[in-house]
Design a protein around this motif. Sequence first.
Motif, PDB file in Angstrom:
ATOM      1  N   SER A   1      50.478 -27.041  27.717  1.00  0.00           N
ATOM      2  CA  SER A   1      49.168 -26.827  28.334  1.00  0.00           C
ATOM      3  C   SER A   1      49.178 -27.130  29.830  1.00  0.00           C
ATOM      4  CB  SER A   1      48.109 -27.689  27.645  1.00  0.00           C
ATOM      5  OG  SER A   1      48.255 -29.059  27.998  1.00  0.00           O
ATOM      6  N   MET A   2      50.187 -27.886  30.298  1.00  0.00           N
ATOM      7  CA  MET A   2      50.273 -28.201  31.713  1.00  0.00           C
ATOM      8  C   MET A   2      50.714 -27.000  32.533  1.00  0.00           C
ATOM      9  SD  MET A   2      51.904 -32.058  31.555  1.00  0.00           S
ATOM     10  CE  MET A   2      51.610 -32.348  33.320  1.00  0.00           C
ATOM     11  N   GLY A   3      51.282 -25.998  31.865  1.00  0.00           N
ATOM     12  CA  GLY A   3      51.658 -24.753  32.544  1.00  0.00           C
ATOM     13  C   GLY A   3      52.791 -24.902  33.538  1.00  0.00           C
ATOM     14  N   LYS A   4      53.621 -25.915  33.363  1.00  0.00           N
ATOM     15  CA  LYS A   4      54.732 -26.136  34.279  1.00  0.00           C
ATOM     16  C   LYS A   4      55.997 -25.468  33.775  1.00  0.00           C
ATOM     17  CE  LYS A   4      55.388 -29.806  36.560  1.00  0.00           C
ATOM     18  NZ  LYS A   4      55.715 -31.166  37.046  1.00  0.00           N
ATOM     19  N   ASP A   5      56.783 -24.950  34.720  1.00  0.00           N
ATOM     20  CA  ASP A   5      58.100 -24.446  34.364  1.00  0.00           C
ATOM     21  C   ASP A   5      58.906 -25.603  33.763  1.00  0.00           C
ATOM     22  OD1 ASP A   5      61.088 -23.988  34.978  1.00  0.00           O
ATOM     23  OD2 ASP A   5      60.229 -22.021  35.373  1.00  0.00           O
ATOM     24  N   PRO A   6      59.656 -25.364  32.662  1.00  0.00           N
ATOM     25  CA  PRO A   6      60.417 -26.451  32.035  1.00  0.00           C
ATOM     26  C   PRO A   6      61.373 -27.164  32.982  1.00  0.00           C
ATOM     27  CG  PRO A   6      60.367 -24.525  30.614  1.00  0.00           C
ATOM     28  CD  PRO A   6      59.767 -24.108  31.917  1.00  0.00           C
ATOM     29  N   LEU A   7      61.835 -26.463  34.031  1.00  0.00           N
ATOM     30  CA  LEU A   7      62.778 -27.060  34.973  1.00  0.00           C
ATOM     31  C   LEU A   7      62.104 -27.572  36.235  1.00  0.00           C
ATOM     32  CD1 LEU A   7      65.783 -24.562  34.650  1.00  0.00           C
ATOM     33  CD2 LEU A   7      65.473 -26.776  33.536  1.00  0.00           C
ATOM     34  N   SER A   8      60.779 -27.510  36.258  1.00  0.00           N
ATOM     35  CA  SER A   8      60.034 -28.029  37.405  1.00  0.00           C
ATOM     36  C   SER A   8      59.665 -29.484  37.125  1.00  0.00           C
ATOM     37  CB  SER A   8      58.767 -27.202  37.646  1.00  0.00           C
ATOM     38  OG  SER A   8      57.991 -27.757  38.683  1.00  0.00           O
ATOM     39  N   ILE A   9      60.445 -30.386  37.699  1.00  0.00           N
ATOM     40  CA  ILE A   9      60.247 -31.817  37.470  1.00  0.00           C
ATOM     41  C   ILE A   9      60.051 -32.508  38.808  1.00  0.00           C
ATOM     42  CG2 ILE A   9      61.297 -33.925  36.551  1.00  0.00           C
ATOM     43  CD1 ILE A   9      62.932 -32.074  34.691  1.00  0.00           C
ATOM     44  N   GLY A  10      58.950 -33.205  38.974  1.00  0.00           N
ATOM     45  CA  GLY A  10      58.669 -33.868  40.237  1.00  0.00           C
ATOM     46  C   GLY A  10      58.250 -32.879  41.315  1.00  0.00           C
ATOM     47  N   GLN A  11      58.385 -33.277  42.577  1.00  0.00           N
ATOM     48  CA  GLN A  11      57.921 -32.477  43.704  1.00  0.00           C
ATOM     49  C   GLN A  11      59.048 -31.861  44.528  1.00  0.00           C
ATOM     50  OE1 GLN A  11      54.617 -31.958  44.051  1.00  0.00           O
ATOM     51  NE2 GLN A  11      54.322 -33.244  42.232  1.00  0.00           N
ATOM     52  N   ILE A  12      60.185 -32.523  44.611  1.00  0.00           N
ATOM     53  CA  ILE A  12      61.281 -32.056  45.465  1.00  0.00           C
ATOM     54  C   ILE A  12      62.158 -31.078  44.692  1.00  0.00           C
ATOM     55  CG2 ILE A  12      63.290 -32.761  46.822  1.00  0.00           C
ATOM     56  CD1 ILE A  12      61.969 -35.491  47.152  1.00  0.00           C
ATOM     57  N   PRO A  13      62.328 -29.860  45.195  1.00  0.00           N
ATOM     58  CA  PRO A  13      63.141 -28.869  44.481  1.00  0.00           C
ATOM     59  C   PRO A  13      64.622 -29.214  44.543  1.00  0.00           C
ATOM     60  CG  PRO A  13      62.490 -28.003  46.622  1.00  0.00           C
ATOM     61  CD  PRO A  13      61.771 -29.309  46.459  1.00  0.00           C
ATOM     62  N   PRO A  14      65.412 -28.760  43.563  1.00  0.00           N
ATOM     63  CA  PRO A  14      66.855 -28.991  43.592  1.00  0.00           C
ATOM     64  C   PRO A  14      67.522 -28.141  44.669  1.00  0.00           C
ATOM     65  CG  PRO A  14      66.297 -27.547  41.777  1.00  0.00           C
ATOM     66  CD  PRO A  14      64.999 -27.998  42.372  1.00  0.00           C
ATOM     67  N   THR A  15      68.747 -28.479  45.001  1.00  0.00           N
ATOM     68  CA  THR A  15      69.490 -27.761  46.038  1.00  0.00           C
ATOM     69  C   THR A  15      70.033 -26.452  45.486  1.00  0.00           C
ATOM     70  OG1 THR A  15      70.132 -29.839  47.063  1.00  0.00           O
ATOM     71  CG2 THR A  15      71.418 -27.887  47.655  1.00  0.00           C
ATOM     72  N   SER A  16      69.609 -25.353  46.104  1.00  0.00           N
ATOM     73  CA  SER A  16      70.093 -24.039  45.688  1.00  0.00           C
ATOM     74  C   SER A  16      71.592 -23.939  45.933  1.00  0.00           C
ATOM     75  CB  SER A  16      69.361 -22.943  46.474  1.00  0.00           C
ATOM     76  OG  SER A  16      69.820 -21.662  46.094  1.00  0.00           O
ATOM     77  N   GLY A  17      72.283 -23.287  45.012  1.00  0.00           N
ATOM     78  CA  GLY A  17      73.729 -23.160  45.131  1.00  0.00           C
ATOM     79  C   GLY A  17      74.463 -24.201  44.330  1.00  0.00           C
ATOM     80  N   ILE A  18      73.844 -25.371  44.203  1.00  0.00           N
ATOM     81  CA  ILE A  18      74.424 -26.428  43.375  1.00  0.00           C
ATOM     82  C   ILE A  18      73.788 -26.431  41.987  1.00  0.00           C
ATOM     83  CG2 ILE A  18      74.693 -28.933  43.112  1.00  0.00           C
ATOM     84  CD1 ILE A  18      74.815 -29.162  46.121  1.00  0.00           C
ATOM     85  N   VAL A  19      72.490 -26.218  41.930  1.00  0.00           N
ATOM     86  CA  VAL A  19      71.774 -26.283  40.667  1.00  0.00           C
ATOM     87  C   VAL A  19      72.239 -25.198  39.692  1.00  0.00           C
ATOM     88  CG1 VAL A  19      69.842 -24.791  41.363  1.00  0.00           C
ATOM     89  CG2 VAL A  19      69.478 -26.599  39.655  1.00  0.00           C
ATOM     90  N   GLU A  20      72.791 -24.107  40.221  1.00  0.00           N
ATOM     91  CA  GLU A  20      73.241 -23.015  39.356  1.00  0.00           C
ATOM     92  C   GLU A  20      74.644 -23.237  38.800  1.00  0.00           C
ATOM     93  OE1 GLU A  20      72.271 -22.508  42.511  1.00  0.00           O
ATOM     94  OE2 GLU A  20      70.330 -21.464  42.363  1.00  0.00           O
ATOM     95  N   GLN A  21      75.356 -24.252  39.310  1.00  0.00           N
ATOM     96  CA  GLN A  21      76.753 -24.442  38.925  1.00  0.00           C
ATOM     97  C   GLN A  21      76.878 -25.205  37.605  1.00  0.00           C
ATOM     98  OE1 GLN A  21      78.518 -26.475  42.237  1.00  0.00           O
ATOM     99  NE2 GLN A  21      78.752 -24.617  43.465  1.00  0.00           N
ATOM    100  N   PHE A  22      77.764 -24.725  36.741  1.00  0.00           N
ATOM    101  CA  PHE A  22      78.127 -25.454  35.520  1.00  0.00           C
ATOM    102  C   PHE A  22      79.594 -25.834  35.639  1.00  0.00           C
ATOM    103  CE2 PHE A  22      79.837 -26.138  31.359  1.00  0.00           C
ATOM    104  CZ  PHE A  22      78.823 -26.788  30.672  1.00  0.00           C
TER     105      PHE A  22
END
Length: 252
Positions: free
Chosen positions: A179-200
Amino acid sequence: MYHHVKKLMYTVRVGTPDPRFGNMLLEQFGGANGELAAAMQYSIQGINCEDSGLKDLLMDIGTEELSHLEIIGTLARMHLKPTKTLRQAAEADPLIAIAGGGGVNLYNSQGSAWTADYLKITGEPDVDLRSNIAAEARAKIVYERLINFCDDAGSKDALQFLMTREITHLKAFMTALDSMGKDPLSIGQIPPTSGIVEQFYNDSTGESEYGDKDMRGPWNQGPDIKYVEAPAKMEAQVTQQQIISEINKASR
């Protein structure tokens, strides 16, 4: 404000007391996944919550967990009652028999004292709801295992009720999170670093004599995932090559 009504939420009946099983039941009284931990976690989250709807949900379920504590405590006490007078029964749980007089106390099945370290409270409603969902799932599994180790029909009925309510609470927490309507990966306020967050990182490599091997699945492949092969191993190989090169230079 709390008000105690002298009636269990679910009537507990025990045919033949089993002190060893009573000891197992203490896991849901004073253990990490037990009813007291759940009651405290949800109630304190509720006290901290600024959203009136979520606050009401947390306080409702936190209060119900106190009723569950009363049920599991009563059930455990019934099974532990022989430890008050019978030496053989007391040997099933000397801590409860000698220090507690055959009654329940805030210990788990191994005699470790309850601790507030069991509680997961962050002050972020979506993060706390995820912790609560996991807590209910763990408690459900503990109740399931207790049922599987129980031979007493009345005890199994009470445990079945408690196990079922865990799923009810899990569903409520999941619905509240949705019901909060948040993206499951949206946690807190500061976004993750692009380029690193996609790496496995494939950090567990090779094959074992038991058939373990590197596996690919939806968690490590797809258009949004960059698969990185053993970064630490590759770094170690580079470092080793540098060391060999330096040794060769020094020996010339």
